[in-house]
Design a protein around this motif. Structure first.
Motif, PDB file in Angstrom:
ATOM      1  N   GLN A   1     -24.202 -37.735 -10.449  1.00  0.00           N
ATOM      2  CA  GLN A   1     -23.572 -39.033 -10.311  1.00  0.00           C
ATOM      3  C   GLN A   1     -22.798 -39.384 -11.572  1.00  0.00           C
ATOM      4  OE1 GLN A   1     -27.375 -40.219  -9.312  1.00  0.00           O
ATOM      5  NE2 GLN A   1     -27.044 -39.077  -7.441  1.00  0.00           N
TER       6      GLN A   1
ATOM      7  N   TYR B   1     -21.090 -50.920  -8.781  1.00  0.00           N
ATOM      8  CA  TYR B   1     -20.242 -49.878  -8.212  1.00  0.00           C
ATOM      9  C   TYR B   1     -20.307 -49.972  -6.679  1.00  0.00           C
ATOM     10  CZ  TYR B   1     -20.744 -47.604 -12.827  1.00  0.00           C
ATOM     11  OH  TYR B   1     -20.760 -47.309 -14.165  1.00  0.00           O
TER      12      TYR B   1
ATOM     13  N   THR C   1     -19.422 -47.714  -3.177  1.00  0.00           N
ATOM     14  CA  THR C   1     -19.132 -46.347  -2.753  1.00  0.00           C
ATOM     15  C   THR C   1     -19.080 -46.247  -1.236  1.00  0.00           C
ATOM     16  OG1 THR C   1     -21.464 -45.730  -2.709  1.00  0.00           O
ATOM     17  CG2 THR C   1     -20.293 -45.376  -4.777  1.00  0.00           C
TER      18      THR C   1
ATOM     19  N   TYR D   1     -18.927 -42.759   1.565  1.00  0.00           N
ATOM     20  CA  TYR D   1     -18.837 -41.308   1.652  1.00  0.00           C
ATOM     21  C   TYR D   1     -19.265 -40.825   3.026  1.00  0.00           C
ATOM     22  CZ  TYR D   1     -23.817 -41.711   0.447  1.00  0.00           C
ATOM     23  OH  TYR D   1     -25.143 -42.059   0.416  1.00  0.00           O
TER      24      TYR D   1
ATOM     25  N   ASN E   1     -24.239 -50.435  -5.888  1.00  0.00           N
ATOM     26  CA  ASN E   1     -24.744 -49.176  -6.418  1.00  0.00           C
ATOM     27  C   ASN E   1     -24.677 -49.231  -7.934  1.00  0.00           C
ATOM     28  OD1 ASN E   1     -25.801 -47.038  -4.973  1.00  0.00           O
ATOM     29  ND2 ASN E   1     -23.826 -46.419  -4.172  1.00  0.00           N
TER      30      ASN E   1
ATOM     31  N   PHE F   1     -21.323 -43.828  -9.202  1.00  0.00           N
ATOM     32  CA  PHE F   1     -20.533 -43.116  -8.206  1.00  0.00           C
ATOM     33  C   PHE F   1     -21.262 -41.818  -7.872  1.00  0.00           C
ATOM     34  CE2 PHE F   1     -16.474 -44.828 -10.379  1.00  0.00           C
ATOM     35  CZ  PHE F   1     -16.416 -45.932  -9.543  1.00  0.00           C
TER      36      PHE F   1
ATOM     37  N   ASN G   1     -13.550 -34.342  -8.696  1.00  0.00           N
ATOM     38  CA  ASN G   1     -13.489 -35.797  -8.704  1.00  0.00           C
ATOM     39  C   ASN G   1     -12.204 -36.241  -9.383  1.00  0.00           C
ATOM     40  OD1 ASN G   1     -16.540 -37.078  -8.253  1.00  0.00           O
ATOM     41  ND2 ASN G   1     -16.537 -34.951  -8.915  1.00  0.00           N
TER      42      ASN G   1
ATOM     43  N   GLY H   1     -16.020 -38.532  -0.594  1.00  0.00           N
ATOM     44  CA  GLY H   1     -16.361 -39.897  -0.919  1.00  0.00           C
ATOM     45  C   GLY H   1     -15.364 -40.567  -1.838  1.00  0.00           C
ATOM     46  N   SER H   2     -15.620 -41.849  -2.031  1.00  0.00           N
ATOM     47  CA  SER H   2     -14.794 -42.633  -2.936  1.00  0.00           C
ATOM     48  C   SER H   2     -15.624 -43.787  -3.479  1.00  0.00           C
ATOM     49  CB  SER H   2     -13.557 -43.171  -2.219  1.00  0.00           C
ATOM     50  OG  SER H   2     -13.948 -44.011  -1.151  1.00  0.00           O
ATOM     51  N   GLY H   3     -15.111 -44.379  -4.528  1.00  0.00           N
ATOM     52  CA  GLY H   3     -15.813 -45.507  -5.117  1.00  0.00           C
ATOM     53  C   GLY H   3     -14.872 -46.368  -5.922  1.00  0.00           C
TER      54      GLY H   3
END
Length: 173
Positions: free
Chosen positions: A50, A65, A67, A69, A86, A89, A105, A138-140
């Motif tokens: 992470q 955060y 996220t 995904y 969260n 990430f 990433n 995923g994204s954040g």
């Protein structure tokens, strides 16, 4: 010098050997608006790698955060997850103990104190307890305008990382 737009420029590669955290403290956030990280590590548990960000030198560990995904498996199973509040990430997929996890990433706007910081990722590992491939897209977003000047890669489940993480900047015109 001559700038080659879109060129990946290596900032640093770090090798972890049974470490819980890998910090990049000189990310050249004043030079690059887009950062790119490659991860090729094993973990000694079934967790994932992470990312946490340092804002003006202070590690952001709060549940701020956000996220989203999607996980997929070679067996045809898919799941979609979205979380707010969260404290990190997700940078890789989860996987079997002592099995490799690879991902890449992208991180955006880290050095711009007037913008939110964003992350996108794609990763792969072996599904826990099987030989099937496990994937994560995923994204954040860190939804607070701040200047990020360092990046922490960690196994927040307390496990250890062994392998390499490379951080690049993407040149702009």
């Amino acid at each position: 010098g001559v700038v080659d737009p879109g060129k990946l420029e290596l900032i640093e590669t770090k090798t972890a050997s049974g470490d819980n955290i890998v910090d990049f403290t000189d990310i050249k956030e004043d030079v690059y608006n887009v950062h790119f990280a490659t991860i090729d590590v094993n973990l000694n548990n079934t967790s994932s790698v992470q990312i946490r960000l340092f804002e003006s030198g202070v590690l952001e560990t709060g549940s701020v955060y956000q996220t989203a995904y999607q996980n997929g498996q070679a067996t045809g199973t898919f799941s979609v997850n979205q979380t707010s509040a969260n404290n990190r990430f997700f940078a890789t997929q989860t996987g079997s103990t002592d099995e490799p996890r690879q991902s890449y990433n992208y991180l955006y706007n880290l050095g711009d104190s007037t913008k939110y910081s964003f992350q996108t990722m794609q990763g792969v590992s072996r599904k826990t307890g099987t030989t099937a491939c496990d994937i994560r897209f995923g994204s954040g977003v860190l939804p607070q305008a701040s200047q990020v000047n360092a990046i922490r890669f960690t196994n927040t489940a307390g496990g250890l990382l062994t392998g390499t993480i490379s951080l690049y900047g993407i040149a702009e015109s």
